[in-house]
Design an enzyme around this catalytic site. Structure first.
Site, PDB file in Angstrom:
ATOM      1  N   ASP A  29       0.877  -1.128  -0.067  1.00  0.00           N
ATOM      2  CA  ASP A  29       0.125  -0.098   0.113  1.00  0.00           C
ATOM      3  C   ASP A  29       0.860   1.170   0.011  1.00  0.00           C
ATOM      4  O   ASP A  29       1.818   1.322   0.941  1.00  0.00           O
ATOM      5  CB  ASP A  29      -0.903   0.013   1.182  1.00  0.00           C
ATOM      6  CG  ASP A  29      -2.130   0.997   1.090  1.00  0.00           C
ATOM      7  OD1 ASP A  29      -1.782   2.229   0.950  1.00  0.00           O
ATOM      8  OD2 ASP A  29      -3.177   0.516   1.436  1.00  0.00           O
ATOM      9  N   ILE A  30       0.707   2.148  -0.966  1.00  0.00           N
ATOM     10  CA  ILE A  30       1.570   3.216  -0.863  1.00  0.00           C
ATOM     11  C   ILE A  30       1.070   4.404   0.001  1.00  0.00           C
ATOM     12  O   ILE A  30       1.918   5.453   0.183  1.00  0.00           O
ATOM     13  CB  ILE A  30       1.660   4.013  -2.315  1.00  0.00           C
ATOM     14  CG1 ILE A  30       0.324   4.296  -2.684  1.00  0.00           C
ATOM     15  CG2 ILE A  30       2.164   3.085  -3.471  1.00  0.00           C
ATOM     16  CD1 ILE A  30       0.113   5.444  -4.055  1.00  0.00           C
ATOM     17  N   GLU A  88     -12.581   2.903  -0.908  1.00  0.00           N
ATOM     18  CA  GLU A  88     -11.658   3.721  -1.577  1.00  0.00           C
ATOM     19  C   GLU A  88     -11.618   3.326  -3.094  1.00  0.00           C
ATOM     20  O   GLU A  88     -11.776   4.079  -3.938  1.00  0.00           O
ATOM     21  CB  GLU A  88     -10.318   3.911  -1.283  1.00  0.00           C
ATOM     22  CG  GLU A  88     -10.188   3.938   0.394  1.00  0.00           C
ATOM     23  CD  GLU A  88     -10.158   2.429   1.168  1.00  0.00           C
ATOM     24  OE1 GLU A  88     -10.149   1.362   0.487  1.00  0.00           O
ATOM     25  OE2 GLU A  88     -10.697   2.360   2.060  1.00  0.00           O
ATOM     26  N   HIS A  93     -10.119  -5.889  -2.046  1.00  0.00           N
ATOM     27  CA  HIS A  93      -8.834  -5.640  -1.808  1.00  0.00           C
ATOM     28  C   HIS A  93      -8.866  -6.019  -0.113  1.00  0.00           C
ATOM     29  O   HIS A  93      -9.595  -5.534   0.483  1.00  0.00           O
ATOM     30  CB  HIS A  93      -8.076  -4.470  -2.024  1.00  0.00           C
ATOM     31  CG  HIS A  93      -8.928  -3.112  -1.665  1.00  0.00           C
ATOM     32  ND1 HIS A  93     -10.051  -2.753  -2.297  1.00  0.00           N
ATOM     33  CD2 HIS A  93      -8.522  -2.256  -0.867  1.00  0.00           C
ATOM     34  CE1 HIS A  93     -10.410  -1.588  -1.454  1.00  0.00           C
ATOM     35  NE2 HIS A  93      -9.397  -1.342  -0.765  1.00  0.00           N
ATOM     36  N   HIS A  95      -6.794  -5.752   3.219  1.00  0.00           N
ATOM     37  CA  HIS A  95      -5.403  -4.994   3.919  1.00  0.00           C
ATOM     38  C   HIS A  95      -4.874  -6.299   4.612  1.00  0.00           C
ATOM     39  O   HIS A  95      -5.594  -6.892   5.640  1.00  0.00           O
ATOM     40  CB  HIS A  95      -5.840  -3.903   4.445  1.00  0.00           C
ATOM     41  CG  HIS A  95      -6.675  -2.877   3.838  1.00  0.00           C
ATOM     42  ND1 HIS A  95      -5.961  -2.011   3.413  1.00  0.00           N
ATOM     43  CD2 HIS A  95      -7.905  -2.583   3.329  1.00  0.00           C
ATOM     44  CE1 HIS A  95      -6.491  -0.848   2.689  1.00  0.00           C
ATOM     45  NE2 HIS A  95      -7.947  -1.308   2.664  1.00  0.00           N
TER      46      HIS A  95
END
Length: 129
Positions: A29-30, A88, A93, A95
């Site tokens: 994750d950026i 988002e 996805h 995490h």
């Protein structure tokens, strides 16, 4: 229209890839909550996790477990937390967040990392798969 994550899978958008197979893709994750915060996604575009077919859902969980085990070997933490929020980006996805404190799971606590830190961490996690 392809999602941001589909563009990452196809290479249109760069990522700090950890691993991929024919069905799933994992990358850092950026905008991480903690060092090692990783996203695991199905290559099949689906907005909501419970709309995945059962085989894809179970496959995503197996794939995420494999990545979480590598994270535990790489990043010093008490445990790896898991969250599926999906607000988002309209693409399922998972995490995976290395945790030492509860605040790291809140998505309000963020850390900064340099490009070289992302690159070296992704490479280190890969070696622990």
């Amino acid at each position: 229209m392809p999602t941001l994550f589909t563009k990452i899978i196809t290479g249109e958008v760069p990522s700090y890839k950890i691993v991929e197979d024919e069905n799933f893709y994992a990358f850092l994750d950026i905008n991480p909550n903690a060092r090692g915060h990783t996203l695991c996604i199905p290559k099949k575009e689906e907005d909501k996790i419970f709309d995945l077919d059962e085989d894809t859902y179970l496959g995503l969980m197996r794939f995420s477990r494999k990545v979480a085990k590598a994270l535990e070997k790489t990043v010093s933490c008490k445990r790896v937390g898991i969250a599926v929020v999906g607000i988002e980006v309209p693409h399922v996805h998972v995490h995976l967040i290395p945790l030492n404190e509860m605040k790291e799971m809140t998505f309000q606590h963020k850390i900064s990392m340099s490009e070289s830190e992302f690159e070296s961490l992704a490479a280190e996690i890969k070696t622990n798969l």
